[in-house]
Design a protein around this motif. Structure first.
Motif, mmCIF file in Angstrom:
data_model
loop_
_atom_site.group_PDB
_atom_site.id
_atom_site.type_symbol
_atom_site.label_atom_id
_atom_site.label_comp_id
_atom_site.label_asym_id
_atom_site.label_seq_id
_atom_site.Cartn_x
_atom_site.Cartn_y
_atom_site.Cartn_z
ATOM 1 N N PRO A 1 0.978 -1.186 0.335
ATOM 2 C CA PRO A 1 -0.053 -0.050 0.013
ATOM 3 C C PRO A 1 0.747 1.576 -0.039
ATOM 4 C CG PRO A 1 -0.306 -1.439 2.092
ATOM 5 C CD PRO A 1 0.641 -2.161 1.393
ATOM 6 N N ARG A 2 1.043 1.805 -1.197
ATOM 7 C CA ARG A 2 1.647 2.817 -1.639
ATOM 8 C C ARG A 2 1.116 4.009 -0.327
ATOM 9 N NH1 ARG A 2 6.121 4.329 -5.574
ATOM 10 N NH2 ARG A 2 6.283 6.440 -5.316
ATOM 11 N N GLN A 3 -0.336 4.628 -1.053
ATOM 12 C CA GLN A 3 -0.849 5.907 -0.476
ATOM 13 C C GLN A 3 -1.830 5.490 0.484
ATOM 14 O OE1 GLN A 3 -2.748 6.717 -2.070
ATOM 15 N NE2 GLN A 3 -3.630 8.984 -1.569
ATOM 16 N N ILE A 4 -2.678 6.440 0.720
ATOM 17 C CA ILE A 4 -4.185 5.840 1.791
ATOM 18 C C ILE A 4 -4.547 7.685 1.626
ATOM 19 C CG2 ILE A 4 -3.728 3.582 3.069
ATOM 20 C CD1 ILE A 4 -3.157 5.881 5.426
ATOM 21 N N ALA A 5 -5.804 7.452 1.367
ATOM 22 C CA ALA A 5 -6.443 9.425 1.597
ATOM 23 C C ALA A 5 -7.895 8.706 2.234
ATOM 24 C CB ALA A 5 -6.846 9.702 0.211
ATOM 25 N N LEU A 6 -8.256 9.758 2.770
ATOM 26 C CA LEU A 6 -10.001 9.600 3.558
ATOM 27 C C LEU A 6 -10.430 10.327 2.562
ATOM 28 C CD1 LEU A 6 -8.844 9.936 7.366
ATOM 29 C CD2 LEU A 6 -10.330 7.850 6.587
ATOM 30 N N SER A 7 -11.840 9.934 2.401
ATOM 31 C CA SER A 7 -13.186 10.637 1.711
ATOM 32 C C SER A 7 -13.003 12.189 1.965
ATOM 33 C CB SER A 7 -14.172 9.476 1.524
ATOM 34 O OG SER A 7 -14.657 9.297 3.069
ATOM 35 N N PRO A 8 -13.466 12.617 2.159
ATOM 36 C CA PRO A 8 -13.767 14.354 2.401
ATOM 37 C C PRO A 8 -14.445 14.062 3.717
ATOM 38 C CG PRO A 8 -13.816 14.507 0.287
ATOM 39 C CD PRO A 8 -13.311 12.971 0.474
ATOM 40 N N ASP A 9 -15.602 13.607 4.078
ATOM 41 C CA ASP A 9 -16.493 13.104 4.663
ATOM 42 C C ASP A 9 -15.423 12.446 5.963
ATOM 43 O OD1 ASP A 9 -16.779 10.568 3.944
ATOM 44 O OD2 ASP A 9 -19.361 11.102 4.258
ATOM 45 N N GLY A 10 -14.280 11.493 5.920
ATOM 46 C CA GLY A 10 -13.621 11.099 6.395
ATOM 47 C C GLY A 10 -14.663 9.470 6.952
ATOM 48 N N GLY A 11 -15.686 9.142 6.301
ATOM 49 C CA GLY A 11 -16.572 7.689 6.409
ATOM 50 C C GLY A 11 -15.423 6.624 5.099
ATOM 51 N N LEU A 12 -14.793 6.682 4.277
ATOM 52 C CA LEU A 12 -14.245 5.256 3.919
ATOM 53 C C LEU A 12 -12.822 5.375 3.709
ATOM 54 C CD1 LEU A 12 -16.736 5.416 0.574
ATOM 55 C CD2 LEU A 12 -16.096 4.000 2.647
ATOM 56 N N LEU A 13 -11.841 4.651 3.694
ATOM 57 C CA LEU A 13 -10.283 4.748 3.612
ATOM 58 C C LEU A 13 -9.645 4.153 2.377
ATOM 59 C CD1 LEU A 13 -7.834 4.905 6.043
ATOM 60 C CD2 LEU A 13 -7.694 3.240 3.769
ATOM 61 N N PHE A 14 -9.504 4.788 1.474
ATOM 62 C CA PHE A 14 -8.897 3.949 0.295
ATOM 63 C C PHE A 14 -7.399 3.861 0.110
ATOM 64 C CE2 PHE A 14 -12.620 6.769 -0.541
ATOM 65 C CZ PHE A 14 -13.343 6.110 -1.578
ATOM 66 N N ALA A 15 -7.523 2.677 -0.429
ATOM 67 C CA ALA A 15 -5.358 2.564 -0.042
ATOM 68 C C ALA A 15 -5.048 2.260 -1.059
ATOM 69 C CB ALA A 15 -5.761 1.591 1.218
ATOM 70 N N ALA A 16 -4.149 2.317 -2.047
ATOM 71 C CA ALA A 16 -3.858 2.223 -3.198
ATOM 72 C C ALA A 16 -2.738 1.811 -2.999
ATOM 73 C CB ALA A 16 -3.177 3.714 -4.253
ATOM 74 N N ASN A 17 -2.953 0.059 -3.834
ATOM 75 C CA ASN A 17 -1.518 -1.099 -3.997
ATOM 76 C C ASN A 17 -1.155 -1.536 -5.114
ATOM 77 O OD1 ASN A 17 -2.834 -1.910 -0.459
ATOM 78 N ND2 ASN A 17 -4.570 -2.510 -1.866
ATOM 79 N N GLN A 18 0.411 -0.781 -4.704
ATOM 80 C CA GLN A 18 1.669 -0.531 -5.478
ATOM 81 C C GLN A 18 1.482 -2.038 -6.391
ATOM 82 O OE1 GLN A 18 4.799 1.240 -5.555
ATOM 83 N NE2 GLN A 18 6.257 1.111 -7.153
ATOM 84 N N ARG A 19 1.823 -3.094 -5.703
ATOM 85 C CA ARG A 19 2.088 -4.573 -6.523
ATOM 86 C C ARG A 19 1.021 -5.244 -7.026
ATOM 87 N NH1 ARG A 19 7.162 -5.923 -1.869
ATOM 88 N NH2 ARG A 19 9.202 -4.003 -2.618
ATOM 89 N N SER A 20 -0.204 -5.029 -6.392
ATOM 90 C CA SER A 20 -1.587 -6.079 -6.639
ATOM 91 C C SER A 20 -1.968 -4.682 -8.075
ATOM 92 C CB SER A 20 -2.369 -6.531 -5.263
ATOM 93 O OG SER A 20 -2.434 -5.075 -4.699
ATOM 94 N N GLY A 21 -1.699 -4.144 -8.005
ATOM 95 C CA GLY A 21 -2.097 -2.985 -8.535
ATOM 96 C C GLY A 21 -3.608 -3.056 -8.513
#
Length: 422
Positions: free
Chosen positions: A370-390
């Motif tokens: 997981p190279r990077q993470i970010a929350l949605s503007p309301d904080g209800g969701l977390l997104f994780a960008a997984n470099q090696r698994s695409g």
């Protein structure tokens, strides 16, 4: 590896990068933001060759995009309908992307749909959006480095500007919306570009290369990894992996020039990567990539001075782990950390008005690296960008205890290194 030995490794997310080797110590085993801030600061190795940065905002090739890319992000905020999601990748990597990925997500379920692309942008490994939501900015993580502006109403590439450095890896927008800040990993430099009313970028107004302190043993030079604005708005901070230093600058908002005002040093070999501020503005949290730790930092708005606290656990159990980035919930109650190698998300309770992090545990990220993470503007969701698994994993965030629950199957995205939900 015992405490009396040292091993040299290359940054695993930047294979072949000049100056990518570094030393680290592990005492056990082998070495291995707030939602608003994430929207402003964005996300971010393979390299086929130099980027062809355009000197004129009109000179870049036009982007090809589908209607889903043209949805203005501000129209989706506060709406129950789908919201935009932009995805960074490496176009020069094997099986990499073709440009900036364009998708949408359901703010209730967390489901991601789409799969369109804004082309004409090389190696857009990190993304940021203008405060007015009209323009997206991407790094071009190549040699030489550059930054690119994209108009979101129609996906048109407005042009690129050279940073003057190498392998641009991070970009953020000053809250006033007039200046773009970028960090060059390969050259250990940071740059400032003016932003026109159209969202296009002007010629660079300043560039600073980190020359002191000297890079630590095993480094071929400084490695600037992040350049962001402190909550007070008057200071901008640069995190340098190669010099174990966070530099504080005052930004002249008329001239776009930088004046160094302070330095904060981690312990030797920590390898600081990313800094994330608590919403209160007096504390920040630092992910130290090289020694697999995090640290609470006190911040003084009047001087721009940062004081780095003691190292703390990332919660990783794997012998080899590289913490990447922290995100803090909008209410400042919880913080999350991406653990590359351990492939987990660590969860922390934020206590004492931001002055303390208490590790609550980890959950599998359901992806690789997981190279990077970010929350949605309301904080209800977390997104994780997984470099090696695409893939991009989405988790629902429990407002009561900060618990993370996977929201469906991860979304396929080639060499996913940045997810920017708006």
């Amino acid at each position: 590896m015992g405490s009396g030995t040292e091993a040299t490794h290359r940054d695993p997310s930047r294979p072949g990068r000049p100056g990518g080797s570094w030393s680290r110590r592990r005492f056990v085993g082998v070495v291995g933001g707030a939602a608003a801030a994430s929207a402003l600061a964005g996300c971010g190795s393979d390299d086929d060759g130099p980027a062809k940065a355009q000197d004129s905002p009109q000179a870049a090739p036009p982007g090809r995009t589908s209607p889903s890319a043209s949805a203005a992000p501000e129209s989706s905020r506060g709406s129950a309908g789908p919201r935009p999601l932009y995805l960074g990748t490496y176009t020069s990597a094997e099986d990499g992307g073709k440009g900036i990925g364009v998708a949408s997500y359901d703010p209730s379920s967390g489901g991601i749909t789409g799969g369109d692309t804004i082309t004409g942008v090389q190696d857009p490994s990190y993304l940021a959006v203008h405060p007015d939501g009209a323009t997206l900015y991407a790094v071009n993580e190549r040699e030489p480095g550059a930054v690119t502006a994209v108009r979101l109403s129609d996906g048109k590439v407005l042009g690129s500007r050279p940073t003057g450095g190498a392998h641009t890896c991070h970009v953020s927008v000053h809250p006033g919306g007039r200046w773009l800040l970028s960090a060059d990993y390969g050259s250990g430099s940071v740059a400032v570009h003016p932003i026109a009313a159209s969202g296009a970028l002007g010629e660079r107004t300043d560039r600073v290369t980190h020359s002191r302190p000297a890079p630590r043993s095993g480094q071929q030079g400084p490695h600037a990894h992040q350049f962001l604005t402190a909550p007070d708005g008057g200071h901008v901070l640069a995190v340098d992996f190669g010099t174990d230093t966070v530099y504080s600058y005052r930004l002249d908002e008329r001239a776009g020039t930088l004046t160094e005002v302070a330095q904060a040093h981690t312990r030797a070999g920590a390898g600081p990567r990313h800094l994330t501020f608590h919403p209160g503005g007096r504390y920040a949290y630092l992910a130290d990539e090289a020694d697999d730790t995090v640290a609470v930092c006190a911040y003084e708005p009047s001087s721009g001075r940062l004081t780095i606290g003691r190292p703390q656990s990332t919660g990783a159990k794997a012998d080899t782990n590289y913490p990447a980035q922290l995100a803090v919930t909008p209410d400042g109650a919880y913080a999350f950390l991406a653990n590359r190698g351990d492939n987990t998300l660590a969860r922390y309770a934020v206590e004492a008005d931001g002055a303390r992090l208490r590790l609550l545990g980890t959950v599998p990220v359901e992806g690789d690296f997981p190279r990077q993470i970010a929350l949605s503007p309301d904080g209800g969701l977390l997104f994780a960008a997984n470099q090696r698994s695409g893939t991009v994993s989405v988790f629902r965030v429990d407002g009561a205890d900060g618990g993370l629950r996977l929201a469906g199957e991860p979304f396929a995205s080639p060499v996913a290194v940045c997810a920017l939900p708006l």
